[in-house]
Motif scaffolding. Sequence first.
Motif, PDB file in Angstrom:
ATOM      1  N   ARG A  73      27.497  21.335   0.521  1.00 13.26           N
ATOM      2  CA  ARG A  73      28.552  20.758   1.356  1.00 13.26           C
ATOM      3  C   ARG A  73      29.690  20.300   0.457  1.00 13.26           C
ATOM      4  O   ARG A  73      29.480  19.549  -0.490  1.00 13.26           O
ATOM      5  CB  ARG A  73      28.004  19.587   2.165  1.00 13.26           C
ATOM      6  CG  ARG A  73      26.983  20.013   3.227  1.00 13.26           C
ATOM      7  CD  ARG A  73      26.770  18.897   4.234  1.00 13.26           C
ATOM      8  NE  ARG A  73      25.664  19.188   5.144  1.00 13.26           N
ATOM      9  CZ  ARG A  73      25.774  19.895   6.267  1.00 13.26           C
ATOM     10  NH1 ARG A  73      26.947  20.409   6.596  1.00 13.26           N
ATOM     11  NH2 ARG A  73      24.734  20.094   7.033  1.00 13.26           N
ATOM     12  N   THR A 133      26.332  28.513  12.184  1.00 10.83           N
ATOM     13  CA  THR A 133      25.759  27.182  12.385  1.00 10.83           C
ATOM     14  C   THR A 133      24.695  27.207  13.495  1.00 10.83           C
ATOM     15  O   THR A 133      24.872  27.881  14.512  1.00 10.83           O
ATOM     16  CB  THR A 133      26.781  26.085  12.744  1.00 10.83           C
ATOM     17  OG1 THR A 133      26.081  24.931  13.222  1.00 10.83           O
ATOM     18  CG2 THR A 133      27.764  26.483  13.827  1.00 10.83           C
ATOM     19  N   ILE A 134      23.636  26.443  13.251  1.00 12.76           N
ATOM     20  CA  ILE A 134      22.613  26.333  14.292  1.00 12.76           C
ATOM     21  C   ILE A 134      23.156  25.566  15.493  1.00 12.76           C
ATOM     22  O   ILE A 134      22.611  25.642  16.575  1.00 12.76           O
ATOM     23  CB  ILE A 134      21.333  25.628  13.775  1.00 12.76           C
ATOM     24  CG1 ILE A 134      21.625  24.191  13.328  1.00 12.76           C
ATOM     25  CG2 ILE A 134      20.688  26.413  12.669  1.00 12.76           C
ATOM     26  CD1 ILE A 134      20.374  23.343  13.148  1.00 12.76           C
ATOM     27  N   MET A 177      18.281  18.825  16.303  1.00 17.16           N
ATOM     28  CA  MET A 177      19.500  18.681  15.495  1.00 17.16           C
ATOM     29  C   MET A 177      20.767  18.807  16.335  1.00 17.16           C
ATOM     30  O   MET A 177      20.786  19.495  17.360  1.00 17.16           O
ATOM     31  CB  MET A 177      19.512  19.708  14.369  1.00 17.16           C
ATOM     32  CG  MET A 177      18.754  19.233  13.144  1.00 17.16           C
ATOM     33  SD  MET A 177      18.969  20.349  11.756  1.00 17.16           S
ATOM     34  CE  MET A 177      18.425  19.297  10.424  1.00 17.16           C
ATOM     35  N   GLY A 178      21.805  18.187  15.863  1.00 16.42           N
ATOM     36  CA  GLY A 178      23.099  18.206  16.550  1.00 16.42           C
ATOM     37  C   GLY A 178      23.635  16.790  16.662  1.00 16.42           C
ATOM     38  O   GLY A 178      23.219  16.041  17.539  1.00 16.42           O
ATOM     39  N   HIS A 179      24.529  16.428  15.730  1.00 12.73           N
ATOM     40  CA  HIS A 179      25.064  15.065  15.735  1.00 12.73           C
ATOM     41  C   HIS A 179      26.168  14.882  16.758  1.00 12.73           C
ATOM     42  O   HIS A 179      26.269  13.846  17.402  1.00 12.73           O
ATOM     43  CB  HIS A 179      25.608  14.709  14.349  1.00 12.73           C
ATOM     44  CG  HIS A 179      24.554  14.127  13.469  1.00 12.73           C
ATOM     45  ND1 HIS A 179      23.909  12.958  13.767  1.00 12.73           N
ATOM     46  CD2 HIS A 179      24.009  14.563  12.314  1.00 12.73           C
ATOM     47  CE1 HIS A 179      23.034  12.680  12.827  1.00 12.73           C
ATOM     48  NE2 HIS A 179      23.050  13.651  11.936  1.00 12.73           N
ATOM     49  N   GLU A 230      20.152  14.534  17.994  1.00 16.29           N
ATOM     50  CA  GLU A 230      20.349  13.526  16.930  1.00 16.29           C
ATOM     51  C   GLU A 230      21.483  12.563  17.278  1.00 16.29           C
ATOM     52  O   GLU A 230      21.432  11.383  16.962  1.00 16.29           O
ATOM     53  CB  GLU A 230      20.784  14.227  15.630  1.00 16.29           C
ATOM     54  CG  GLU A 230      19.707  14.911  14.858  1.00 16.29           C
ATOM     55  CD  GLU A 230      20.330  15.670  13.682  1.00 16.29           C
ATOM     56  OE1 GLU A 230      19.793  15.556  12.585  1.00 16.29           O
ATOM     57  OE2 GLU A 230      21.359  16.359  13.870  1.00 16.29           O
ATOM     58  N   HIS A 280      14.645  19.743   9.505  1.00 14.57           N
ATOM     59  CA  HIS A 280      15.186  20.960   8.882  1.00 14.57           C
ATOM     60  C   HIS A 280      14.322  22.196   9.093  1.00 14.57           C
ATOM     61  O   HIS A 280      14.737  23.288   8.694  1.00 14.57           O
ATOM     62  CB  HIS A 280      15.436  20.712   7.391  1.00 14.57           C
ATOM     63  CG  HIS A 280      16.611  19.826   7.160  1.00 14.57           C
ATOM     64  ND1 HIS A 280      16.559  18.471   7.347  1.00 14.57           N
ATOM     65  CD2 HIS A 280      17.891  20.110   6.792  1.00 14.57           C
ATOM     66  CE1 HIS A 280      17.749  17.942   7.087  1.00 14.57           C
ATOM     67  NE2 HIS A 280      18.569  18.916   6.752  1.00 14.57           N
TER      68      HIS A 280
HETATM   69  O1  F6P Z   1      25.435  21.426  10.978  1.00 18.29           O
HETATM   70  C1  F6P Z   1      24.136  21.851  10.933  1.00 18.29           C
HETATM   71  C2  F6P Z   1      23.177  20.692  10.860  1.00 18.29           C
HETATM   72  O2  F6P Z   1      21.886  21.241  10.756  1.00 18.29           O
HETATM   73  C3  F6P Z   1      23.250  19.687  11.997  1.00 18.29           C
HETATM   74  O3  F6P Z   1      22.642  20.098  13.186  1.00 18.29           O
HETATM   75  C4  F6P Z   1      22.588  18.497  11.356  1.00 18.29           C
HETATM   76  O4  F6P Z   1      22.963  17.317  12.011  1.00 18.29           O
HETATM   77  C5  F6P Z   1      23.072  18.560   9.954  1.00 18.29           C
HETATM   78  O5  F6P Z   1      23.395  19.911   9.704  1.00 18.29           O
HETATM   79  C6  F6P Z   1      22.101  18.088   8.909  1.00 18.29           C
HETATM   80  O6  F6P Z   1      22.726  18.113   7.670  1.00 18.29           O
HETATM   81  P1  F6P Z   1      21.999  18.018   6.267  1.00 18.29           P
HETATM   82  O7  F6P Z   1      21.247  19.285   6.023  1.00 18.29           O
HETATM   83  O8  F6P Z   1      23.110  17.844   5.297  1.00 18.29           O
HETATM   84  O9  F6P Z   1      21.078  16.852   6.330  1.00 18.29           O
END
Ligand code: F6P
Length: 356
Positions: A73, A133-134, A177-179, A230, A280
Amino acid sequence: MRVGMLTSGGDCQALNATMRGVGKALFNLFDDLEIYGFESGYHGLIYSEYHKMERSDFSGILNIGGTILGTSRTPFKTINEPDENGLDKVEAMKHTYRQLRLDCLVVLGGNGSLKTANLLSQSGLNVVACPKTIDNDLWGTDMTFGFHSAVNIATEAIDCIHTTAASHKRVFIVEIMGHKVGLMTLYAGLAGGADIILIPEIPYHIDAVCNKILERYKYGSKFSIIAVAEGAISYEDSLKSKKDYKKKLAERKYPSVSYELADEVFKRTGIEVRVTVPGHTQRGGAPVPYDRVLATRFGIEAAQLIKKQDFGNMVALVKNDIVKVPLKDIAGKLKYVNPDSQIVKEAKLLGISFGD
Ligand code: F6P
């Protein structure tokens, strides 16, 4: 033709399948071709960490998860700030591009990564992007690769929870997942037969959630499954300013919204609650066939755009057609779940509660 390629941001399934599509099509479109793969996303472009990719690099990777180039990132909000050694990151990326005499840069990325791709495009580099992106939250495309593979894993998690929840007559919360965007939770919740789906776009009332659980209990279903994104947020918290909400998150004793919800549900209903976080795992493993096909088609379209020298675009799926959309029109925009959309209304007709 000299092409650079990188994968940036959180990984997802079918990154390799996309690169394979780009690479194989490029080798068929150009007689004189060199492809350079940047390692660990924009990091490789900034710090000149790259290697030449051969035809053979694009073989045998269609069904392999992760990314053969590695990823990282590189937050967009600090892209214009110098690194710890005072290096101007944007200038460094442009320098690497020019030093390698690239004709084009292919970026496989999500929301943040495409903002950087657009910045590079606006500052004169030839860029073609593929939507990864997921979360499937990118504006301008109906679908991103990775989404269906991740939904598959989240659905399997809910499926497994179903039997144990029913055996023990418990409430189970599965955190997906999904903020910011609840598309994954909506799809996995529907596919897994969740009773309650909580997503960031529809703030929940704890009473509505508990009422649904108690109503099911009353009519004989002594267990309930809650699919929680999330970034799910209670109605009360949604009224807070961004600053106050961030403060609450920083100070709360719970690792995530699911645990806070579990406590509240137990206090109000007296029913045992358990939380499962697939985390993850949702980004791992082999891509499902849908993603393999979509990624391959995206990759081929990216190669064709390069052949046409049609730069500054992201490839996209719109109404089942593979098209291009200008990066400047989509960068920085998210695709949210519309609370009034057909799919949400259908889910409600099925009896699913969104806690609203
Ligand atoms: O953007 C993809 C994603 O998997 C989101 O769904 C999740 O909130 C975030 O990345 C998690 O990020 P990291 O792998 O940096 O913890």
